[in-house]
Design an enzyme around this catalytic site. Structure first.
Site, short mmCIF file in Angstrom:
data_model
loop_
_atom_site.label_atom_id
_atom_site.label_comp_id
_atom_site.label_asym_id
_atom_site.label_seq_id
_atom_site.Cartn_x
_atom_site.Cartn_y
_atom_site.Cartn_z
N ASP A 1 -0.11 -7.75 1.14
CA ASP A 1 0.26 -6.35 1.20
C ASP A 1 1.79 -6.17 1.22
OD1 ASP A 1 -0.10 -3.65 1.14
OD2 ASP A 1 -0.54 -3.43 3.27
N HIS B 1 0.82 -1.22 0.00
CA HIS B 1 0.00 0.00 0.00
C HIS B 1 0.85 1.27 0.00
CE1 HIS B 1 0.40 -0.26 4.48
NE2 HIS B 1 0.40 1.04 4.38
N SER C 1 4.95 1.71 7.85
CA SER C 1 4.58 0.59 6.98
C SER C 1 5.72 0.21 6.06
CB SER C 1 3.36 0.94 6.13
OG SER C 1 2.19 0.74 6.87
#
Lengths: 358, 446
Positions: free
Chosen positions: A131, A101, A211
């Site tokens: 992801d 993402h 992330s």
């Protein structure tokens, strides 16, 4: 060992001055005896610290900046949108693991190393279901994250999250593994909700920008790839002490597939199942609740209501485990499925197909 | 063999004694590691601070009032709003009763109460404070049987070291949280602030401000000051390093205020782009874009284009770090700076200069602009050492050698005290001044 111990013993009953020497010797013996791989005290100071693990791992954690030109729904002029994340240098060829993402649907990806270098990165491939994405940079003298392929994170292990929250600059936070094998916390088609990623749950704080960054243990070895996109689903404020990371072993497998094939190929069996305890057989397994009529399982004779207790010869305990087994089977190969229909034991040979629409 | 076992128990006792002042690593021994013994020593030195005061808010009435009510219209005025606040503080000198806290904890407070861990309460006064670094020093009235904290060297901390935050979050009462050093040298959040924070993931919340960040030995390494995140702790907290606090507190004790040292350079961070453009092989440091004429840096031979890479032997990461370190050191201090110039490394020694004294006066009150102030040796007032012609200070009637002895009938003992009185004064300010053998009042416009 006992001989060394006897020597030590003799020394110990001698006058007090010798005691200090004994302590030093015994300390050395004790630390030698201790098979626990966790480091306790750094040699440089007597106070415990994770500074050595940070020193080993942190140079390989990079900041990722992406740019994309986006057209808003009301304004026809494209707007420049900038996103932020982290990544982990996995080998000296320049392959970087990050969260999908962070880098999906962007025009430009730039990677900032901790030594100050700023480099353009190429997208190698991505996997929406876990992801994860793999990038590549071209540079010499790259720091590589320490890895231990046998590493199995356990609940209670100390972990350090390294990343770039809110673009503050590299940040290290500490916590423990709170749980392993977390799946399906949210109804989503990717990442945590997809069922294809058995997340590590931890309490080391991560935030937007973390992330794709590294989760390492107290030796500096990679434990997982942090994923900060689920906090907001769990609490309104995102301050819950509940954070997630994709485990290293899974991330590594996905990366290898992406590097060699450009994408992740998963097997498809065509059933929907739920975890079930069969009280007649006194066994745990999966109860088939729906079936793809055109799918491989239906073709091999499996039906709704069947109780599956082993796939590929392995006893099945959870939906996740079954999903993994099927996903890792190459399309075209046969997978043996053992199940009960009512009380009758049955076996089906299912020819696995390729999972579409990932 | 039995004796051997005994030996190991005895020895492990020897080994464990230092170890459990230490840390929560896994252990195979029966004793569970804990921070409790260290904390028993340290927590009495961390206090709760409660403040009361009135905040003056300007009230501006719409012009329409004037129109409808004419001369009888309610006046534009100030509204006084009482407030209470809570924070934390750290006793750094038990004899003298010195307590360090954040400036924002005691800002605008008229009554300050310090509550010790054992429940005793003391009134406290502000000795001096510094807004830019957010440090304030309090003095407890009639200190008695206090416990001071041991101050550690924050410059020795590394990312990954364990730390413990002690404070009074949400006024709950004393609370201890643990974490690690997440990063060092964080700053650049406020443009006019001096920031060189230690970043930590130990939970810090509102009310922790001014409290202690200690290492595993219980030594103070920071004053907890700020967090990122509106909703509460998100694992990103900031503490002022103890080395910076030490420098500031020393100045407050000596002068009643912070006398900032000035290096006399402008610049920014050395970035990759800049390093490429200047053909420099490093990417960490403070880049000097301009050297102030006749300033301390100019006198020491620093040139525009130099990169300052170390200060007193410690590597510098950013320009903000340089500014914070220099800004908290105090005028008159000598520092050794490591420079990078045309690929060569060199060292210079710079004596930091005093902040222009006029700026000090002007920062207290606009009407004092143009005056130079100094504290009289015997604390008998503040001497005007010079007044420039055609400045506000000259216009209100201040002359060289005047001595300010009181503001609004409260005694002025030092420059720091004068600043405090002027800050707290409301409305018209009457300054009592001694000139030669007579005294006079000068009125400062509102």
């Amino acid at each position: 060992m006992s001989k060394a111990g006897a020597n030590v013993l003799q020394l110990f009953i001698k006058p007090a001055l010798m005691g200090l020497l004994v302590a030093a010797v015994v300390l050395a013996v004790l630390s030698y005896l201790n098979s626990d791989p966790q480091p306790r005290m750094t040699p440089s100071s007597s106070v415990a610290s994770y500074a050595d693990a940070v020193t080993k791992a942190s140079p390989a954690v990079v900041n990722i900046y992406t740019q994309s030109l986006r057209q808003g729904p009301y304004d026809p002029r494209p707007r420049n949108s900038v996103r932020l994340g982290s990544g982990v240098i996995m080998d000296d060829r320049g392959f970087i693991l990050t969260a999908n993402h962070v880098v999906s649907e962007v025009d430009e990806i730039r990677v900032a190393l901790q030594d100050g270098r700023l480099l353009a990165a190429q997208m190698v491939g991505s996997d929406r279901l876990t992801d994860l994405a793999v990038l590549r940079i071209e540079a010499d003298n790259l720091p590589v994250i320490p890895q231990n392929t046998d590493l199995q994170p356990r609940v209670g292990d100390v972990v350090l999250a390294i990343g770039n929250p809110y673009n503050l600059g590299q940040t290290v936070t500490q916590g423990i593994v709170s749980a392993t094998g977390r799946i399906g916390l949210a109804e989503r088609s990717q990442g945590l909700g997809s069922g294809y990623s058995d997340f590590i749950q931890m309490d080391a704080a991560i935030n937007e920008g973390n992330s794709g960054g590294a989760l390492v243990n107290s030796a500096g070895d990679l434990v997982g790839i942090n994923n900060a996109s689920y906090q907001s689903q769990l609490t309104d404020q995102g301050t819950s002490g509940i954070y997630f990371a994709v485990p290293y072993q899974l991330a590594y497998r996905i990366m290898q597939q992406i590097i060699s094939e450009g994408r992740v190929v998963r097997g498809y069996i065509g059933i929907t199942a739920e975890q079930h305890y069969n009280s007649i057989q006194e066994a745990r397994g999966l109860l088939v609740s729906a079936i793809d009529p055109e799918g491989p399982a239906a073709e091999a004779g499996i039906a709704i209501g069947d109780f599956i207790y082993a796939i590929g010869g392995e006893p099945i305990q959870s939906v996740n485990q079954g999903l993994d087994l099927v996903a890792e089977t190459r399309p075209g190969e046969l997978l043996e499925v053992q199940f009960y229909r009512d009380v009758r034991p049955m076996v089906a040979q299912v020819q696995i197909e390729r999972l579409q629409h990932q | 063999m039995k004796k051997l076992v005994l030996l190991f128990l005895a020895a492990s006792a020897l080994v464990l004694t230092p170890a459990h002042a230490q840390i929560p690593f896994s252990t195979n021994s029966k004793e569970v590691p804990t921070l409790a013994p260290m904390l028993e020593q340290v927590t009495p030195a961390v206090v709760n601070i409660s403040v009361e005061g009135t905040r003056v808010t300007q009230q501006r009435l719409p012009d329409a009032f004037q129109f409808f009510f004419g001369p009888n219209a309610p006046q534009n005025g100030t509204r006084e709003q009482p407030f209470r606040g809570l924070g934390s503080g750290v006793i750094i000198d038990a004899e003298a009763g010195y307590v360090v806290t954040n400036n924002h904890v005691i800002d605008e407070a008229t009554d300050i109460t310090v509550t010790l861990k054992d429940g005793r309460q003391f009134a406290a006064q502000v000795l001096g404070r510094d807004e830019q670094s957010d440090i304030a020093l309090l003095k407890i009235d009639d200190p008695d049987n206090l416990t001071a904290i041991a101050i550690g060297d924050s410059d020795d901390m590394r990312v990954g070291d364990f730390v413990v935050a002690i404070g009074n979050p949400f006024g709950l009462g004393q609370t201890v949280t643990s974490g690690i050093v997440s990063a060092l040298g964080r700053g650049g959040f406020g443009s006019d602030r001096l920031e060189n924070f230690i970043q930590t993931d130990a939970a810090i919340n509102s009310g922790n401000s001014g409290g202690a960040l200690v290492d595993l030995r219980g030594n103070l390494i920071g004053i907890n000051t700020a967090i990122l995140g509106r909703a509460g702790n998100i694992g990103i907290g900031f503490a002022i390093p103890s080395s910076m606090m030490n420098d500031l507190v020393a100045q407050i004790i000596e002068h009643g205020e912070v006398r900032r040292g000035i290096l006399g350079v402008r610049g920014g961070n050395l970035t990759q782009e800049l390093a490429d453009a200047l053909n420099i092989s490093r990417t960490r440091g403070a880049w000097v874009s301009e050297v102030v004429e006749d300033g301390a840096a100019a006198k020491a031979g620093i040139e525009a284009g130099d990169v300052i890479v170390s200060l007193d032997g410690r590597p510098l990461h950013s320009f903000a770090e340089l500014a914070a370190k220099v800004g908290s050191m105090g005028a008159g201090r000598s520092v050794t700076l490591g420079l990078l110039r045309d690929g060569d490394e060199l060292e210079v020694t710079v004596e930091l200069e005093e902040h222009s004294v006029e700026a000090v006066a002007a920062s207290m009150h606009a009407a004092l602009q143009g005056a130079q102030l100094s504290t009289l040796d015997n604390d008998q007032g503040v001497r005007i050492s010079a007044v420039e012609d055609n400045t506000p200070a000259h216009q209100i009637g201040l002359r060289e050698d005047d001595i300010i002895i009181a503001v609004n009938r409260q005694r002025v003992t030092s420059v720091g005290e004068l600043r405090r009185l002027l800050d707290n004064a409301q409305g018209v300010i009457a300054m009592h001044v001694r000139r030669g053998s007579s005294t006079l009042y000068l009125v400062l416009p509102n």
